[in-house]
Design an enzyme around this catalytic site. Structure first.
Site, PDB file in Angstrom:
ATOM      1  N   TYR A 153      26.686  -7.994   5.284  1.00 30.94           N
ATOM      2  CA  TYR A 153      26.931  -8.751   4.056  1.00 30.94           C
ATOM      3  C   TYR A 153      27.807  -9.973   4.346  1.00 30.94           C
ATOM      4  O   TYR A 153      27.580 -11.043   3.791  1.00 30.94           O
ATOM      5  CB  TYR A 153      27.595  -7.856   2.999  1.00 30.94           C
ATOM      6  CG  TYR A 153      26.670  -6.794   2.449  1.00 30.94           C
ATOM      7  CD1 TYR A 153      25.762  -7.085   1.434  1.00 30.94           C
ATOM      8  CD2 TYR A 153      26.693  -5.485   2.944  1.00 30.94           C
ATOM      9  CE1 TYR A 153      24.907  -6.119   0.926  1.00 30.94           C
ATOM     10  CE2 TYR A 153      25.841  -4.506   2.444  1.00 30.94           C
ATOM     11  CZ  TYR A 153      24.951  -4.836   1.437  1.00 30.94           C
ATOM     12  OH  TYR A 153      24.103  -3.871   0.950  1.00 30.94           O
TER      13      TYR A 153
ATOM     14  N   ASN B 182      18.038  -8.816  -6.367  1.00 34.68           N
ATOM     15  CA  ASN B 182      16.917  -9.535  -5.770  1.00 34.68           C
ATOM     16  C   ASN B 182      15.636  -9.208  -6.546  1.00 34.68           C
ATOM     17  O   ASN B 182      15.202  -8.057  -6.588  1.00 34.68           O
ATOM     18  CB  ASN B 182      16.759  -9.114  -4.300  1.00 34.68           C
ATOM     19  CG  ASN B 182      15.564  -9.741  -3.622  1.00 34.68           C
ATOM     20  OD1 ASN B 182      14.888 -10.603  -4.167  1.00 34.68           O
ATOM     21  ND2 ASN B 182      15.300  -9.294  -2.400  1.00 34.68           N
TER      22      ASN B 182
ATOM     23  N   CYS C 248      15.923  -8.130   1.448  1.00 35.49           N
ATOM     24  CA  CYS C 248      17.329  -7.740   1.281  1.00 35.49           C
ATOM     25  C   CYS C 248      17.608  -6.392   1.951  1.00 35.49           C
ATOM     26  O   CYS C 248      18.770  -6.055   2.188  1.00 35.49           O
ATOM     27  CB  CYS C 248      17.707  -7.716  -0.199  1.00 35.49           C
ATOM     28  SG  CYS C 248      16.672  -6.647  -1.211  1.00 35.49           S
ATOM     29  N   HIS C 249      16.558  -5.633   2.285  1.00 32.25           N
ATOM     30  CA  HIS C 249      16.765  -4.364   2.988  1.00 32.25           C
ATOM     31  C   HIS C 249      17.344  -4.585   4.383  1.00 32.25           C
ATOM     32  O   HIS C 249      17.888  -3.661   4.982  1.00 32.25           O
ATOM     33  CB  HIS C 249      15.463  -3.550   3.066  1.00 32.25           C
ATOM     34  CG  HIS C 249      14.355  -4.245   3.797  1.00 32.25           C
ATOM     35  ND1 HIS C 249      13.505  -5.142   3.167  1.00 32.25           N
ATOM     36  CD2 HIS C 249      13.954  -4.181   5.093  1.00 32.25           C
ATOM     37  CE1 HIS C 249      12.625  -5.585   4.052  1.00 32.25           C
ATOM     38  NE2 HIS C 249      12.878  -5.022   5.222  1.00 32.25           N
TER      39      HIS C 249
ATOM     40  N   GLU D 155      10.294  -1.254  10.534  1.00 39.78           N
ATOM     41  CA  GLU D 155      10.484  -2.477  11.285  1.00 39.78           C
ATOM     42  C   GLU D 155      11.045  -2.231  12.677  1.00 39.78           C
ATOM     43  O   GLU D 155      10.885  -3.054  13.569  1.00 39.78           O
ATOM     44  CB  GLU D 155      11.397  -3.430  10.499  1.00 39.78           C
ATOM     45  CG  GLU D 155      10.754  -3.919   9.222  1.00 39.78           C
ATOM     46  CD  GLU D 155      11.572  -4.985   8.499  1.00 39.78           C
ATOM     47  OE1 GLU D 155      12.600  -5.430   9.061  1.00 39.78           O
ATOM     48  OE2 GLU D 155      11.181  -5.358   7.388  1.00 39.78           O
TER      49      GLU D 155
END
Length: 197
Positions: free
Chosen positions: A137, A160, A168-169, A195
């Site tokens: 963050y 979001n 945003c993950h 991912e």
């Protein structure tokens, strides 16, 4: 304005699906469709996708209550909302490719009208966090031009309007823990695991 119902033969009364498709096409043609939506099954549960003529405006998780999301869109954008999957074909295909590890970035027009100010700056930075990578963050706050606005980054990510597509993950706490996520911690874990594979 033309009467969009006038040209429908009686046969459509017997086939509600064909009638809906024809009504949707007529509404689009007449400029009466401000927000098109559809749902998509995904590994993180059903997603609601909504788009304006400008582009994708909303992605919502099932836990966010799709009916409530549509009501909020009607209030914020326009009550002329219709289930119209055709407008969302490209993003649907790209999300399917993403969830099967065949796509790492999205190439669809986005409508950011639901975010402004610093929140918008944060959202514009998020696609720069590469697939399979994360930022804290505080790193996102610095990249968005306000290094001390760590909590505001958390708020921007929580609000979001385009999760998954605007990733945003990929924003985590400085100790590497997940932090909050609109889709829930399990959804964030699923996306980051996908991912990392």
């Amino acid at each position: 304005m033309t009467d969009i119902f006038a040209s429908f033969p009686v046969e459509y009364e017997l086939n509600p699906h064909r009638l809906h498709e024809r009504l949707t096409a007529a509404a689009e043609r007449e400029g009466l469709l401000d927000v098109a939506y559809r749902t998509l099954d995904s590994p993180v549960g059903p997603l609601l996708l909504a788009a304006t003529e400008r582009g994708l405006v909303k992605v919502a998780f099932d836990r966010q209550d799709h009916d409530a999301v549509l009501a909020a869109l009607a209030e914020a954008i326009s009550p002329r909302i219709l289930r119209a999957p055709a407008r969302l074909e490209t993003v649907t295909r790209q999300l399917d490719e993403y969830f099967t590890a065949g796509r790492q970035t999205f190439d669809v027009p986005l409508d950011f009208r639901l975010a402004r100010g610093f929140r918008l700056s944060v959202l514009e930075h998020l696609p720069e966090i590469g697939y399979g990578h994360t930022e804290s963050y505080s790193q996102v706050a610095a990249a968005a031009g306000s290094p001390k606005a760590v909590r505001a980054v958390g708020t921007a990510c929580a609000l979001n309007p385009l999760p998954v597509v605007v990733p945003c993950h990929r924003v985590v706490r400085s100790d590497g823990s997940y932090g909050q996520y609109a889709g829930g911690e399990e959804a964030k874990r699923v996306l980051l695991t996908l991912e990392a594979a």
